[in-house]
Design a protein around this motif. Structure first.
Motif, PDB file in Angstrom:
ATOM      1  N   ASP A  31       0.855  -1.181   0.000  1.00  0.00           N
ATOM      2  CA  ASP A  31       0.000   0.000   0.000  1.00  0.00           C
ATOM      3  C   ASP A  31       0.894   1.235   0.000  1.00  0.00           C
ATOM      4  OD1 ASP A  31      -2.306   1.489   0.105  1.00  0.00           O
ATOM      5  OD2 ASP A  31      -2.578   1.290   2.258  1.00  0.00           O
ATOM      6  N   GLY A  36      -1.962   3.093  -5.731  1.00  0.00           N
ATOM      7  CA  GLY A  36      -2.863   2.782  -4.619  1.00  0.00           C
ATOM      8  C   GLY A  36      -4.335   2.978  -4.926  1.00  0.00           C
ATOM      9  N   GLU A  40      -7.144  -0.019  -4.901  1.00  0.00           N
ATOM     10  CA  GLU A  40      -8.391   0.067  -4.137  1.00  0.00           C
ATOM     11  C   GLU A  40      -9.591  -0.198  -5.047  1.00  0.00           C
ATOM     12  OE1 GLU A  40      -8.880   0.451  -0.902  1.00  0.00           O
ATOM     13  OE2 GLU A  40      -6.814   0.873  -0.303  1.00  0.00           O
ATOM     14  N   ARG A  50      -6.726  -7.209  -0.398  1.00  0.00           N
ATOM     15  CA  ARG A  50      -5.661  -6.790   0.527  1.00  0.00           C
ATOM     16  C   ARG A  50      -5.516  -7.899   1.569  1.00  0.00           C
ATOM     17  NH1 ARG A  50      -4.199  -1.199   2.482  1.00  0.00           N
ATOM     18  NH2 ARG A  50      -5.875  -0.577   1.109  1.00  0.00           N
TER      19      ARG A  50
END
Length: 76
Positions: A31, A36, A40, A50
């Protein structure tokens, strides 16, 4: 009759992030990198997850299938 697209569109940056997930393999993507927001989004789409143990992103089976179809251009 034309085939309809039933999957959400992936921006070029998110397609690149998906490809990087395949390249990194087991270690996963940490992360806090520039991709990023894409990681997501891929997670929200079920294409990445994750890991709870270390917070790194890894590709899911759905992500591998999408990568094969859309990036590697393999039928399936």
């Amino acid at each position: 009759m034309q085939a309809k697209w039933h999957e959400p569109y992936l921006e070029t940056c998110c397609r690149s992030a998906l490809h990087r997930l395949t390249l990194v393999g087991g270690p996963g993507r940490p992360d806090g990198l520039k991709d990023g927001p894409c990681l997501e989004r891929l997670q929200a789409l079920g294409l990445a997850r994750r890991r709870p143990a270390d917070g790194r992103f890894e590709i899911t089976a759905e992500g591998e299938a999408r990568h094969a179809r859309e990036i590697l251009k393999k039928a399936g």
